[in-house]
Scaffold this motif. Structure first.
Motif, PDB file in Angstrom:
ATOM      1  N   ILE A 156       0.782  -1.192   0.017  1.00  0.00           N
ATOM      2  CA  ILE A 156       0.063   0.191  -0.235  1.00  0.00           C
ATOM      3  C   ILE A 156       0.519   1.518   0.096  1.00  0.00           C
ATOM      4  N   PHE A 157       1.611   1.215   1.178  1.00  0.00           N
ATOM      5  CA  PHE A 157       3.111   2.292   1.226  1.00  0.00           C
ATOM      6  C   PHE A 157       3.721   2.988  -1.090  1.00  0.00           C
ATOM      7  N   PHE A 158       4.207   1.298  -0.930  1.00  0.00           N
ATOM      8  CA  PHE A 158       4.353   1.884  -2.836  1.00  0.00           C
ATOM      9  C   PHE A 158       3.961   1.996  -3.698  1.00  0.00           C
ATOM     10  N   VAL A 159       2.638   1.893  -3.304  1.00  0.00           N
ATOM     11  CA  VAL A 159       1.710   2.430  -4.713  1.00  0.00           C
ATOM     12  C   VAL A 159       0.982   3.508  -3.872  1.00  0.00           C
ATOM     13  N   VAL A 160       1.302   3.973  -2.834  1.00  0.00           N
ATOM     14  CA  VAL A 160       0.672   5.780  -2.616  1.00  0.00           C
ATOM     15  C   VAL A 160       1.996   6.837  -2.583  1.00  0.00           C
ATOM     16  N   PHE A 161       2.660   6.545  -2.344  1.00  0.00           N
ATOM     17  CA  PHE A 161       4.125   7.345  -2.354  1.00  0.00           C
ATOM     18  C   PHE A 161       5.037   6.944  -3.229  1.00  0.00           C
ATOM     19  N   GLY A 162       5.129   5.755  -3.844  1.00  0.00           N
ATOM     20  CA  GLY A 162       6.045   5.251  -4.851  1.00  0.00           C
ATOM     21  C   GLY A 162       7.882   4.389  -4.073  1.00  0.00           C
ATOM     22  N   ILE A 163       7.719   3.039  -4.960  1.00  0.00           N
ATOM     23  CA  ILE A 163       8.735   2.810  -4.280  1.00  0.00           C
ATOM     24  C   ILE A 163      10.635   3.562  -4.225  1.00  0.00           C
ATOM     25  N   GLN A 164       9.890   4.322  -5.105  1.00  0.00           N
ATOM     26  CA  GLN A 164      11.521   5.304  -4.488  1.00  0.00           C
ATOM     27  C   GLN A 164      11.208   5.877  -2.977  1.00  0.00           C
ATOM     28  N   HIS A 165      10.410   5.741  -2.291  1.00  0.00           N
ATOM     29  CA  HIS A 165      10.130   6.118  -1.306  1.00  0.00           C
ATOM     30  C   HIS A 165      10.983   4.844   0.022  1.00  0.00           C
ATOM     31  N   TRP A 166      10.925   3.726  -0.395  1.00  0.00           N
ATOM     32  CA  TRP A 166      11.472   2.906   0.397  1.00  0.00           C
ATOM     33  C   TRP A 166      12.169   3.239   1.938  1.00  0.00           C
ATOM     34  N   LYS A 167      13.086   4.175   1.612  1.00  0.00           N
ATOM     35  CA  LYS A 167      14.134   4.298   3.075  1.00  0.00           C
ATOM     36  C   LYS A 167      13.013   4.197   4.515  1.00  0.00           C
ATOM     37  N   ILE A 168      12.047   5.401   3.937  1.00  0.00           N
ATOM     38  CA  ILE A 168      11.449   6.374   4.184  1.00  0.00           C
ATOM     39  C   ILE A 168      10.646   5.023   5.560  1.00  0.00           C
ATOM     40  N   LEU A 169       9.864   4.305   4.843  1.00  0.00           N
ATOM     41  CA  LEU A 169       9.350   3.271   5.422  1.00  0.00           C
ATOM     42  C   LEU A 169      10.345   1.894   5.828  1.00  0.00           C
ATOM     43  N   ALA A 170      11.248   1.622   5.327  1.00  0.00           N
ATOM     44  CA  ALA A 170      12.457   1.313   6.259  1.00  0.00           C
ATOM     45  C   ALA A 170      12.714   1.721   8.131  1.00  0.00           C
ATOM     46  N   VAL A 171      12.534   3.087   7.813  1.00  0.00           N
ATOM     47  CA  VAL A 171      13.068   3.833   9.281  1.00  0.00           C
ATOM     48  C   VAL A 171      11.314   4.072  10.556  1.00  0.00           C
ATOM     49  N   ILE A 172      10.508   3.938   9.271  1.00  0.00           N
ATOM     50  CA  ILE A 172       8.817   3.777  10.233  1.00  0.00           C
ATOM     51  C   ILE A 172       8.856   2.529  10.902  1.00  0.00           C
ATOM     52  N   TRP A 173       9.347   1.186   9.881  1.00  0.00           N
ATOM     53  CA  TRP A 173       9.298   0.021  10.572  1.00  0.00           C
ATOM     54  C   TRP A 173       9.645  -0.645  11.666  1.00  0.00           C
ATOM     55  N   SER A 174      11.417   0.222  11.568  1.00  0.00           N
ATOM     56  CA  SER A 174      12.004   0.515  12.437  1.00  0.00           C
ATOM     57  C   SER A 174      11.618   0.815  14.286  1.00  0.00           C
ATOM     58  N   LEU A 175      11.254   1.406  14.149  1.00  0.00           N
ATOM     59  CA  LEU A 175      10.272   1.846  15.130  1.00  0.00           C
ATOM     60  C   LEU A 175       9.337   0.605  15.938  1.00  0.00           C
ATOM     61  N   VAL A 176       8.703   0.125  15.276  1.00  0.00           N
ATOM     62  CA  VAL A 176       8.031  -1.443  15.763  1.00  0.00           C
ATOM     63  C   VAL A 176       9.503  -2.321  17.089  1.00  0.00           C
ATOM     64  N   PRO A 177      10.678  -2.505  16.494  1.00  0.00           N
ATOM     65  CA  PRO A 177      11.615  -3.085  17.137  1.00  0.00           C
ATOM     66  C   PRO A 177      11.486  -2.030  18.508  1.00  0.00           C
ATOM     67  N   LEU A 178      12.032  -0.860  18.454  1.00  0.00           N
ATOM     68  CA  LEU A 178      13.079   0.129  18.982  1.00  0.00           C
ATOM     69  C   LEU A 178      11.407  -0.086  20.556  1.00  0.00           C
ATOM     70  N   THR A 179       9.923   0.248  19.653  1.00  0.00           N
ATOM     71  CA  THR A 179       8.901   0.370  20.939  1.00  0.00           C
ATOM     72  C   THR A 179       9.103  -0.807  21.841  1.00  0.00           C
ATOM     73  N   ASN A 180       8.873  -2.009  21.110  1.00  0.00           N
ATOM     74  CA  ASN A 180       8.826  -2.911  21.969  1.00  0.00           C
ATOM     75  C   ASN A 180       9.788  -2.946  22.573  1.00  0.00           C
ATOM     76  N   ALA A 181      11.020  -2.801  22.719  1.00  0.00           N
ATOM     77  CA  ALA A 181      12.332  -2.737  23.748  1.00  0.00           C
ATOM     78  C   ALA A 181      12.430  -2.118  24.227  1.00  0.00           C
ATOM     79  N   PHE A 182      11.388  -0.951  24.077  1.00  0.00           N
ATOM     80  CA  PHE A 182      11.598  -0.157  25.426  1.00  0.00           C
ATOM     81  C   PHE A 182      10.780  -1.042  26.666  1.00  0.00           C
TER      82      PHE A 182
END
Length: 394
Positions: A156-182
């Motif tokens: 969905i992210f790639f369709v809406v924002f474009g595959i060229q913005h995958w780096k932003i999505l990578a950082v967004i996904w990193s919030l999941v392990p960071l939050t769980n670590a807390f």
């Protein structure tokens, strides 16, 4: 607010999703890496192998050091490594040669993923729950939900924002392990074994015949799951002539959905069917699915068998962990680490055997799947052997 063991279980469920995130996200970017950085398929294959070998190494080494550092420290470090690896994936290719940056990121989160694979199941097993078999099954369903969520949200992210913005999505996904670590730094941690119990050494584990049987279960579980899961998209594309996107949705995504359903189903109804009986039923269904995939004259029927195979393998991995915990009371960390190693070994061997046979059969994937049926067949034979052994012992 004082956190309870229910919160601990929730962090374990999230940790299973983190495993799926770090194992799945990069696979969505292979074509992008080829186009943007000019990497070859051979290099990508080597990258996948590196990720897998590092996780195997962590499985092996953790059997010796986890009890010394403690599960809390190890779980927090594992999540931080997973988050850092995802952030590195977005940042490093712009700061250095892309191949080097991507490799460093994969190595970083491979160590985190390897640790998670070893520690999540025993952390959940240690929590005071009424039915540990059902809890273990429910826990492992979250890997399936994480896998599906990753694919759907990323698509969905790639369709809406474009595959060229995958780096932003990578950082967004990193919030999941960071939050769980807390939260992992704060939730209560129960001891894996009673205080007066001495954890078995690796040598003691290998002196027990039942442990070898559990290892056979794990190797076959990993092989039976990944052999079909990894090749289901290709089977859909070749047999039905659909696109890669449709192939991914018709193959791996539905496979993961049915695998998750099997695990949730047992977690809800497990008190009505003994675990061992459910595993025998599942292994029998798995063998049947493999044979239909390989021999059915219709590609559509073969694809349906691929998807049902996801249901059939669902209980194998968590069920083996539960059986091992019940039959080897003092197994502790070494047992979970070695069982994870066996499962990973199966995950490597199964698809490799299928791919090798298919290659020598002129690219016929069904021939590879037919030979791969040996793994669920061995699983079924071992389960029946164990049942007869229990009957003889009364």
């Amino acid at each position: 607010m004082r956190l309870t063991y229910a919160a601990t279980l929730r962090t374990c469920f999230t940790a299973s999703m983190v495993q799926a995130i770090i194992n799945t996200f990069i696979t969505l970017l292979f074509v992008t890496f080829q186009q943007d950085y000019g990497v070859s398929l051979e290099w990508i294959a080597a990258l996948i192998s590196t990720n897998f070998m590092l996780q195997l190494l962590v499985d092996l080494v953790s059997a010796r050091f986890l009890d010394k550092v403690g599960y809390r420290v190890a779980s927090v470090v594992a999540h931080i490594l997973a988050a850092v690896g995802l952030i590195e994936l977005a940042v490093l290719p712009e700061l250095m040669p892309a191949k080097v940056g991507i490799a460093i990121a994969v190595i970083t989160y491979a160590f985190g993923g390897g640790l998670l694979e070893v520690i999540v199941s025993p952390m959940a097993e240690a929590c005071p729950t009424e039915n540990k078999e059902r809890t273990m099954s429910f826990l492992h369903s979250f890997y399936c939900w994480g896998h599906m969520t990753m694919i759907i949200v990323s698509t969905i992210f790639f369709v809406v924002f474009g595959i060229q913005h995958w780096k932003i999505l990578a950082v967004i996904w990193s919030l999941v392990p960071l939050t769980n670590a807390f939260f992992l730094a704060k939730v209560p941690m129960a001891p894996l074994l009673p205080p007066d119990t001495t954890t078995a050494t690796i040598r003691e584990l290998f002196s027990k015949k039942i442990f070898y049987l559990m290892l056979v279960y794990m190797v076959c579980a990993g092989a039976a799951e990944l052999t079909v899961s990894q090749w289901s998209s290709a089977l859909a594309e070749e047999g039905l002539g659909v696109s890669k996107t449709v192939g991914d949705l018709a193959g791996p995504l539905i496979f993961a959905l049915l695998m998750g359903i099997a695990r949730v189903l047992f977690s809800r109804l497990g008190d009505k069917m003994p675990l061992h009986r459910f595993m025998i039923f599942s292994a029998s269904l798995c063998v049947l699915c493999y044979l239909v995939i390989a021999l059915a004259p219709s590609a559509a029927v073969a694809l349906i068998a691929c998807e049902i195979c996801g249901f059939s393998v669902g209980i194998f991995w968590p069920g083996t962990f539960s059986m091992a915990s019940k039959t080897i009371r003092n197994g502790g960390t070494p047992m979970f680490a070695l069982l994870a190693l066996g499962g990973d070994l199966g995950c490597a061997v199964g698809p490799a055997v299928a791919g090798f046979v298919s290659g020598h059969a002129g690219g016929d994937l069904r021939q590879g799947i037919l030979v791969g049926a040996i793994f669920p067949a061995i699983m079924l034979t071992a389960l029946l052997f164990y049942r007869q052994r229990k009957k003889r012992q009364g």
